[in-house]
Write an enzyme that holds these catalytic residues in place. Structure first.
Site, PDB file in Angstrom:
ATOM      1  N   HIS A 174       0.817  -1.210   0.000  1.00 46.00           N
ATOM      2  CA  HIS A 174       0.000   0.000   0.000  1.00 46.00           C
ATOM      3  C   HIS A 174       0.851   1.261   0.000  1.00 46.00           C
ATOM      4  O   HIS A 174       0.353   2.351   0.231  1.00 46.00           O
ATOM      5  CB  HIS A 174      -0.941   0.004   1.212  1.00 46.00           C
ATOM      6  CG  HIS A 174      -1.736  -1.252   1.343  1.00 46.00           C
ATOM      7  ND1 HIS A 174      -1.315  -2.305   2.127  1.00 46.00           N
ATOM      8  CD2 HIS A 174      -2.878  -1.652   0.739  1.00 46.00           C
ATOM      9  CE1 HIS A 174      -2.186  -3.296   2.018  1.00 46.00           C
ATOM     10  NE2 HIS A 174      -3.141  -2.935   1.191  1.00 46.00           N
TER      11      HIS A 174
HETATM   12  S1  FES Z   1       1.685  -0.662   3.412  1.00 46.97           S
HETATM   13 FE1  FES Z   1       0.087  -2.064   3.721  1.00 46.97          FE
HETATM   14  S2  FES Z   1       1.092  -3.817   4.497  1.00 46.97           S
HETATM   15 FE2  FES Z   1       2.686  -2.382   4.230  1.00 46.97          FE
END
Ligand code: FES
Length: 132
Positions: free
Chosen positions: A106
């Site tokens: 993410h």
């Molecule tokens: S940014 Fe979502 S698990 Fe690392």
């Protein structure tokens, strides 16, 4: 109610530090989780210390508060968002603009002290209990 010797041995991992070259990052497993062992260069330490008061720190902490010896950073290699393993252990991995780790799941970014600099991860990479 003390743990038996075999149970205690499972909770410990011994890492031989001298073979780890300056600038090298090594991953060891501890209790089923990756631990990042990083032999930081003087430049990496200086860069991290210079960011101690950055307003971009999501989970403010000084570099010194995250290490026992400046040249050795040891953190759990588990993103504090949803538990993925961030990239950055290999020199060919993307490390993000702060020279630490990048979690492609993410987009979280950690700096060279394992401090989160861009979310959604809410906290710095965890520091495991270590002995010298
Ligand atoms: S940014 Fe979502 S698990 Fe690392």
């Amino acid at each position: 109610m003390n743990p038996s010797a075999d149970i205690l041995a499972l909770s410990l991992v011994q890492v031989d530090l001298p073979p780890i070259q300056e600038g090298q990052r090594v991953t060891v497993m501890w209790s089923g989780r990756p631990v990042f062992v990083c032999h930081r260069s003087a430049e990496e330490v200086a860069r991290s210390e210079a960011d101690d008061r950055s307003p971009e720190l999501i989970d403010p902490a000084t570099d010194a508060s995250r290490v026992k010896r400046k040249e050795w950073l040891i953190v759990l290699g588990v993103c504090t968002h949803l538990g993925c393993v961030p990239l950055g252990q290999s020199v060919t991995d993307p490390r993000g603009r702060y020279g630490g780790w990048f979690c492609p799941c993410h987009g979280s970014v950690y700096d060279g002290a394992g401090r989160v600099r861009r979310g959604p991860a809410p906290r710095n990479l965890e520091i495991p209990s270590t002995r010298s």
